[in-house]
Design an enzyme around this catalytic site. Structure first.
Site, mmCIF file in Angstrom:
data_model
loop_
_atom_site.group_PDB
_atom_site.id
_atom_site.type_symbol
_atom_site.label_atom_id
_atom_site.label_comp_id
_atom_site.label_asym_id
_atom_site.label_seq_id
_atom_site.Cartn_x
_atom_site.Cartn_y
_atom_site.Cartn_z
ATOM 1 N N ASP A 137 0.811 -1.218 0.000
ATOM 2 C CA ASP A 137 0.000 0.000 0.000
ATOM 3 C C ASP A 137 0.847 1.272 0.000
ATOM 4 O OD1 ASP A 137 -2.294 -1.734 0.357
ATOM 5 O OD2 ASP A 137 -1.635 -1.919 2.429
ATOM 6 N N HIS A 185 -4.236 -1.808 -6.041
ATOM 7 C CA HIS A 185 -3.519 -0.629 -6.521
ATOM 8 C C HIS A 185 -4.528 0.458 -6.872
ATOM 9 C CE1 HIS A 185 0.289 -3.113 -7.690
ATOM 10 N NE2 HIS A 185 0.019 -3.110 -6.404
HETATM 11 P P1 IMP Z 1 -2.440 -12.991 1.752
HETATM 12 O O1 IMP Z 1 -1.557 -12.413 0.685
HETATM 13 O O2 IMP Z 1 -3.903 -12.756 1.486
HETATM 14 O O3 IMP Z 1 -2.130 -14.422 2.044
HETATM 15 O O4 IMP Z 1 -2.146 -12.211 3.118
HETATM 16 C C1 IMP Z 1 -0.938 -12.325 3.830
HETATM 17 C C2 IMP Z 1 -0.555 -11.015 4.485
HETATM 18 O O5 IMP Z 1 -0.152 -10.087 3.486
HETATM 19 C C3 IMP Z 1 -1.690 -10.339 5.238
HETATM 20 O O6 IMP Z 1 -1.153 -9.659 6.362
HETATM 21 C C4 IMP Z 1 -2.233 -9.329 4.237
HETATM 22 O O7 IMP Z 1 -2.882 -8.250 4.871
HETATM 23 C C5 IMP Z 1 -0.936 -8.892 3.572
HETATM 24 N N1 IMP Z 1 -1.095 -8.409 2.208
HETATM 25 C C6 IMP Z 1 -1.210 -9.153 1.082
HETATM 26 N N2 IMP Z 1 -1.272 -8.364 0.008
HETATM 27 C C7 IMP Z 1 -1.183 -7.100 0.442
HETATM 28 C C8 IMP Z 1 -1.146 -5.825 -0.224
HETATM 29 O O8 IMP Z 1 -1.187 -5.699 -1.442
HETATM 30 N N3 IMP Z 1 -1.045 -4.732 0.602
HETATM 31 C C9 IMP Z 1 -0.946 -4.843 1.948
HETATM 32 N N4 IMP Z 1 -0.945 -6.012 2.604
HETATM 33 C C10 IMP Z 1 -1.066 -7.125 1.852
#
Ligand code: IMP
Length: 442
Positions: A25, A53
């Protein structure tokens, strides 16, 4: 036609990468959108619909998850590389959403080798998180986005029964794979509350073949496509999803996502060798945010943190969750710049810090009585780190109208100088507001 060989590709200023240096982010969408104007193709190489995004163009906000942000420029290619995990139905939803707002997505190309996120992956993600939250190991959930990302990458590594995007237009192969996968998932998810249709091979095949009909014309080999573009001297922009500190190898494991999010992942996630990439821009916020669980040494649980969250509209693009907010962690950013080989920095959200009297930056950690200025890329060890801060004066002038670095208030310029000096990488771009126009390039 000459076949591309590895010697056909050399480091070129034509290939640029945009990667996040924190926990996601950072504002990569805005930068990619800005740079996409000068590029022929924008390429995603990792992650999936977990990424969010955001791009604001003339007051209109677009939230992209799977579609590369460069799609907003008509006539350019937007490539989803083999390293991405694609939820076909959410991709179609995103394409339709863009079309409803007049955005033409005909430049979208999807790697036939990108893995597909199936309904049972989302059930599994949800189920695992609920077991970790409330089960025997209560309180140990990761806080995932529940988009099925981890289970889809796990199945890719498992191989048997894993569905790739090319299978959506091969009915017999698709059915064979789904039969295998659903046998495993049926057992694994027997006590999950998720709908049974989500692990029924016939029902899923029907949905996926329908998705294949829609997406089929866009599904192809993207590796030769990218090599051809680069050899022809076309300009290619690689758009990192998620971010360095969420990288499965280099992030704060296990509180990470399941893909290679850094510039190191570009080669594997697209088939384009690392040496092709001439410019790597590391994107960071002027402070730190994090969504989901895991250590964050500079987290602010006070009014200053709440103020930054509200001014910065720090709520997840994908899940709407409030983001955790903290001071800028320079130790983390310097580590991330090192891992990515960043050639330049983009510092975003400078406007959000305006109005704070005294700003703090973390320049070292105290761990077990010792001080270190090296990052600790492990979720358990980093949880023991206490931030060591340096305080600098804040700036109160509204900076959103500023278009040149020299015109920023003195304290804001000093803040940027300090970042540059500590990280050892020049700042190429500064963002002072969400709109395309609210950007400082010199
Ligand atoms: P997952 O990618 O859904 O398995 O989530 C794993 C961790 O990565 C969690 O803490 C999510 O909040 C974080 N996360 C995954 N993608 C993003 C992103 O694009 N921005 C911020 N956090 C992310």
């Amino acid at each position: 036609m000459p076949q591309p060989s590895s010697s056909a590709i050399s480091r070129t200023a034509n290939a640029t990468a945009v990667v996040g240096l924190q926990w996601g982010d950072e504002g990569k969408g805005k930068l990619v959108d800005l740079l996409a104007a000068d590029h022929d193709a924008t390429v995603r190489y990792n992650g999936g619909a977990n990424a969010g995004h955001t791009v604001v163009v003339r007051g209109q906000k677009y939230a992209m998850h799977l579609v590369p942000s460069g799609i907003l420029y008509p006539g350019k290619l937007a490539v989803i590389g083999n390293g991405v995990v694609v939820d076909p139905e959410s991709l179609i939803g995103e394409i339709d959403g863009l079309a409803a707002r007049g955005v033409d997505a005909s430049g979208l190309v999807i790697s036939s080798r990108a893995h597909a996120v199936m309904p049972y992956h989302k059930q599994e993600d949800e189920f695992r998180e609920s077991l970790l939250k409330d089960g025997a190991a209560a309180g140990s959930e990761l806080g995932t986005t529940k988009r099925g990302i981890g289970p889809a990458y796990a199945d890719k590594a498992q191989r048997s029964g894993a569905v790739r995007m090319g299978d959506l237009v091969r009915p017999a192969v698709l059915r064979e794979k789904l039969d295998i996968a659903c046998r495993f998932k049926g057992t694994l998810l027997a006590s999950s509350p998720g709908a049974k249709e989500g692990r029924d091979p016939g029902a899923i095949a029907e949905r996926m073949l329908a998705a294949g009909k829609r997406l089929g014309p866009s599904i192809r080999d993207t590796t030769y496509l990218l090599h051809d573009l680069i050899r022809e001297g076309k300009r290619v922009l690689f758009e990192g999803g998620n971010a360095t500190l969420l990288d499965v190898d280099h992030g704060t494991y296990p509180y990470v996502t399941s893909s290679a999010c850094t510039a190191l992942g570009i080669a594997q996630g697209t088939g384009v060798p690392a040496k092709a990439i001439g410019r790597i821009i590391g994107v960071m916020k002027a402070y730190t945010t994090r969504v989901g669980r895991g250590p964050m040494p500079t987290e602010l649980l006070d009014a200053i943190g709440n103020g930054i969250r509200e001014r910065g509209r720090e709520y997840g693009t994908t899940t709407g969750r409030p983001r955790r907010v903290g001071w800028l962690d320079l130790v983390a950013v310097r580590y991330s710049a090192m891992i990515n080989g960043a050639t330049g920095l983009c510092v975003n959200m400078m406007d959000v810090l305006a109005g704070i009297d005294e700003i703090k930056l973390c320049t070292a950690y105290r761990v077990d009585g010792a001080t270190t200025d090296r990052f600790i890329p492990d979720g358990y060890d980093l949880a023991r780190a206490e931030p060591v801060y340096r305080s600098v004066p804040g700036y109160s002038t509204d900076v959103r109208a500023v278009r040149h670095r020299r015109d920023l208030p003195h304290a804001a310029r000093a803040y940027l100088d300090l970042i540059e000096e500590f990280v050892g990488v020049p700042i190429d771009i500064v963002s002072v507001g969400p709109d395309r126009a609210e950007t400082i390039l010199d």
